[in-house]
Enzyme design. Structure first.
Site, PDB file in Angstrom:
ATOM      1  N   ILE A 101       0.830  -1.198   0.000  1.00  0.00           N
ATOM      2  CA  ILE A 101       0.000   0.000   0.000  1.00  0.00           C
ATOM      3  C   ILE A 101       0.869   1.254   0.000  1.00  0.00           C
ATOM      4  O   ILE A 101       1.980   1.254   0.522  1.00  0.00           O
ATOM      5  CB  ILE A 101      -0.974  -0.013   1.213  1.00  0.00           C
ATOM      6  N   CYS A 102       0.339   2.313  -0.592  1.00  0.00           N
ATOM      7  CA  CYS A 102       0.928   3.656  -0.576  1.00  0.00           C
ATOM      8  C   CYS A 102       2.221   3.693  -1.390  1.00  0.00           C
ATOM      9  O   CYS A 102       2.204   3.482  -2.575  1.00  0.00           O
ATOM     10  CB  CYS A 102       1.099   4.127   0.868  1.00  0.00           C
ATOM     11  N   ALA A 103       3.343   3.955  -0.758  1.00  0.00           N
ATOM     12  CA  ALA A 103       4.627   3.975  -1.462  1.00  0.00           C
ATOM     13  C   ALA A 103       5.216   2.580  -1.623  1.00  0.00           C
ATOM     14  O   ALA A 103       6.086   2.355  -2.460  1.00  0.00           O
ATOM     15  CB  ALA A 103       5.618   4.876  -0.720  1.00  0.00           C
ATOM     16  N   TYR A 122       0.686   5.497  -4.065  1.00  0.00           N
ATOM     17  CA  TYR A 122       0.649   6.922  -3.770  1.00  0.00           C
ATOM     18  C   TYR A 122       1.165   7.654  -5.015  1.00  0.00           C
ATOM     19  O   TYR A 122       2.108   7.181  -5.658  1.00  0.00           O
ATOM     20  CB  TYR A 122       1.533   7.217  -2.559  1.00  0.00           C
ATOM     21  N   SER A 148      -2.616  -0.894  -3.053  1.00  0.00           N
ATOM     22  CA  SER A 148      -3.563   0.132  -2.651  1.00  0.00           C
ATOM     23  C   SER A 148      -2.865   1.478  -2.652  1.00  0.00           C
ATOM     24  O   SER A 148      -1.635   1.577  -2.603  1.00  0.00           O
ATOM     25  CB  SER A 148      -4.138  -0.208  -1.278  1.00  0.00           C
TER      26      SER A 148
END
Length: 180
Positions: A101-103, A122, A148
């Protein structure tokens, strides 16, 4: 019972780490959090997290899924760990779930797991990886690869992980108890 490994690196995003661990455990899934070393993890917003074990010990166990929270410098710390890169490749080769998720999807890209695959992250975190089919959805699935977008999508991400491991009914049960 399904087993999930969640990696906690110094500087990880606490919303992503804690939300995933919490939601999976609410679903009755066995979660092991592992630090890159034996130290407590100071997350990106100053929350101290105590991993269950270290990567050195966890990498010799069997898991159905591995999950990487993002955040900085947590993602860079994950990306620099050769043991983790090898474990990610091994789990993908074994047909197990790999999630980030994210980075943290950039860690999957650095391991060569996103070439020609759909993923999200991200904004700008996968800009240096032109072989990724970059999407903007909150959660993107490509086979057993699940990514995500951000801290704001952590609950959707965690509930998707529950659904993949324990089924739609279990996801609905957990979600209903959250009064979401």
């Amino acid at each position: 019972m399904h087993k999930v490994l969640v990696l906690l690196a110094q500087g990880c995003e606490e919303i992503e780490a804690v939300t995933v661990i919490d939601i999976l455990r609410r679903a009755g899934i066995e979660v092991t959090s592992a630090g890159l070393d034996d130290l407590p993890v100071l997350a990106s917003r100053g929350v101290m997290l105590l991993p269950d074990t270290s990567l050195d010990l966890a990498q010799h166990q069997s898991f159905d899924m591995i999950v990487l929270p993002g955040g900085q410098p947590g993602t860079d710390n994950l990306k620099a760990d050769k043991r983790l890169i090898a474990l990610l490749r091994q789990m993908a080769q074994q047909g197990k779930y790999v999630a980030a998720i994210c980075a943290a999807p950039s860690v999957l890209a650095a391991a060569g797991l996103l070439d020609g695959r759909k993923a999200t992250c991200y904004p700008t975190c996968l800009d240096g990886y032109p072989k990724v089919d970059l999407q903007t959805a909150a959660v993107v699935e490509d086979g057993k690869l699940i990514t995500s977008r951000s801290p704001g999508t952590a609950m959707d991400f965690a509930l998707t992980l529950v659904e993949r491991l324990a089924g739609k009914t279990k996801r609905q049960e957990v979600e209903a108890a959250l009064v979401r």
